[in-house]
Design a protein around this motif. Structure first.
Motif, PDB file in Angstrom:
ATOM      1  N   THR A 160     -10.641  17.197   3.463  1.00  0.00           N
ATOM      2  CA  THR A 160     -10.947  16.168   4.457  1.00  0.00           C
ATOM      3  C   THR A 160     -12.167  16.558   5.281  1.00  0.00           C
ATOM      4  N   ASP A 161     -12.850  17.621   4.908  1.00  0.00           N
ATOM      5  CA  ASP A 161     -14.028  18.113   5.630  1.00  0.00           C
ATOM      6  C   ASP A 161     -15.264  17.331   5.173  1.00  0.00           C
ATOM      7  N   ASN A 162     -15.420  16.131   5.726  1.00  0.00           N
ATOM      8  CA  ASN A 162     -16.490  15.232   5.334  1.00  0.00           C
ATOM      9  C   ASN A 162     -17.254  14.751   6.554  1.00  0.00           C
ATOM     10  N   ALA A 163     -18.512  14.406   6.350  1.00  0.00           N
ATOM     11  CA  ALA A 163     -19.344  13.838   7.411  1.00  0.00           C
ATOM     12  C   ALA A 163     -19.675  12.393   7.046  1.00  0.00           C
ATOM     13  N   MET A 167       0.847  -1.167   0.000  1.00  0.00           N
ATOM     14  CA  MET A 167       0.000   0.000   0.000  1.00  0.00           C
ATOM     15  C   MET A 167       0.898   1.237   0.000  1.00  0.00           C
ATOM     16  N   GLN A 168       0.656   2.124  -0.958  1.00  0.00           N
ATOM     17  CA  GLN A 168       1.416   3.365  -1.034  1.00  0.00           C
ATOM     18  C   GLN A 168       0.493   4.521  -0.676  1.00  0.00           C
ATOM     19  N   LEU A 169       0.845   5.242   0.360  1.00  0.00           N
ATOM     20  CA  LEU A 169       0.015   6.334   0.857  1.00  0.00           C
ATOM     21  C   LEU A 169       0.684   7.678   0.597  1.00  0.00           C
ATOM     22  N   GLU A 170      -0.152   8.690   0.350  1.00  0.00           N
ATOM     23  CA  GLU A 170       0.361  10.041   0.128  1.00  0.00           C
ATOM     24  C   GLU A 170       0.008  10.923   1.315  1.00  0.00           C
ATOM     25  N   ALA A 171       1.003  11.605   1.856  1.00  0.00           N
ATOM     26  CA  ALA A 171       0.782  12.504   2.987  1.00  0.00           C
ATOM     27  C   ALA A 171       0.122  13.792   2.506  1.00  0.00           C
ATOM     28  N   ILE A 172      -0.935  14.205   3.230  1.00  0.00           N
ATOM     29  CA  ILE A 172      -1.574  15.494   2.976  1.00  0.00           C
ATOM     30  C   ILE A 172      -1.785  16.187   4.315  1.00  0.00           C
ATOM     31  N   ARG A 173      -2.016  17.479   4.278  1.00  0.00           N
ATOM     32  CA  ARG A 173      -2.274  18.248   5.488  1.00  0.00           C
ATOM     33  C   ARG A 173      -3.739  18.653   5.508  1.00  0.00           C
ATOM     34  N   THR A 174      -4.403  18.429   6.643  1.00  0.00           N
ATOM     35  CA  THR A 174      -5.807  18.812   6.791  1.00  0.00           C
ATOM     36  C   THR A 174      -5.899  20.316   7.054  1.00  0.00           C
ATOM     37  N   ALA A 175      -7.109  20.852   7.025  1.00  0.00           N
ATOM     38  CA  ALA A 175      -7.323  22.277   7.318  1.00  0.00           C
ATOM     39  C   ALA A 175      -6.890  22.624   8.731  1.00  0.00           C
ATOM     40  N   GLU A 176      -6.916  21.627   9.627  1.00  0.00           N
ATOM     41  CA  GLU A 176      -6.508  21.840  11.021  1.00  0.00           C
ATOM     42  C   GLU A 176      -5.002  21.694  11.215  1.00  0.00           C
ATOM     43  N   GLY A 177      -4.281  21.386  10.136  1.00  0.00           N
ATOM     44  CA  GLY A 177      -2.827  21.273  10.215  1.00  0.00           C
ATOM     45  C   GLY A 177      -2.308  19.885  10.527  1.00  0.00           C
ATOM     46  N   GLU A 178      -3.189  18.901  10.613  1.00  0.00           N
ATOM     47  CA  GLU A 178      -2.761  17.524  10.862  1.00  0.00           C
ATOM     48  C   GLU A 178      -2.261  16.897   9.562  1.00  0.00           C
ATOM     49  N   THR A 179      -1.320  15.986   9.660  1.00  0.00           N
ATOM     50  CA  THR A 179      -0.896  15.210   8.505  1.00  0.00           C
ATOM     51  C   THR A 179      -1.629  13.886   8.542  1.00  0.00           C
ATOM     52  N   VAL A 180      -2.285  13.548   7.443  1.00  0.00           N
ATOM     53  CA  VAL A 180      -2.934  12.246   7.280  1.00  0.00           C
ATOM     54  C   VAL A 180      -2.424  11.638   5.984  1.00  0.00           C
ATOM     55  N   TYR A 181      -2.642  10.343   5.825  1.00  0.00           N
ATOM     56  CA  TYR A 181      -2.082   9.607   4.704  1.00  0.00           C
ATOM     57  C   TYR A 181      -3.204   8.994   3.876  1.00  0.00           C
ATOM     58  N   VAL A 182      -3.293   9.397   2.609  1.00  0.00           N
ATOM     59  CA  VAL A 182      -4.388   9.003   1.730  1.00  0.00           C
ATOM     60  C   VAL A 182      -3.986   7.805   0.873  1.00  0.00           C
ATOM     61  N   ASP A 183      -4.889   6.835   0.801  1.00  0.00           N
ATOM     62  CA  ASP A 183      -4.703   5.652  -0.040  1.00  0.00           C
ATOM     63  C   ASP A 183      -5.584   5.823  -1.281  1.00  0.00           C
TER      64      ASP A 183
END
Length: 81
Positions: free
Chosen positions: A52-55, A1-17
């Protein structure tokens, strides 16, 4: 699995698959993880407007709070309407 790091609006780093997602009305919702190893899910990344602003609700419905991209629920029960 290769994930891409992104930054959320709150400044957190998350990894997208980008290989794991759910089809929405305007684009894909891709699974995002807390860490690069993909062990713990964080939420979803909207492929339509790249946010990343999802419900998400307990029935599996996903809706982007920015562009309105939506995935219908996995289960359907008229009593929930």
């Amino acid at each position: 699995m290769q994930l891409e790091a992104i930054r959320t609006a709150e400044g957190e780093t998350v990894y997208v698959d980008y290989a794991d997602g759910e089809k929405g009305s305007k684009g894909m919702f891709f699974v995002a993880y807390v860490s690069e190893d993909g062990e713990e899910r964080w939420g979803y990344f909207c492929g339509n407007c790249e946010t990343t602003d999802n419900a998400v609700d307990p029935m599996g419905r996903i809706e982007c709070n920015v562009c309105g991209n939506a995935k219908k629920p996995d289960e359907w029960d008229a009593a929930h309407e």
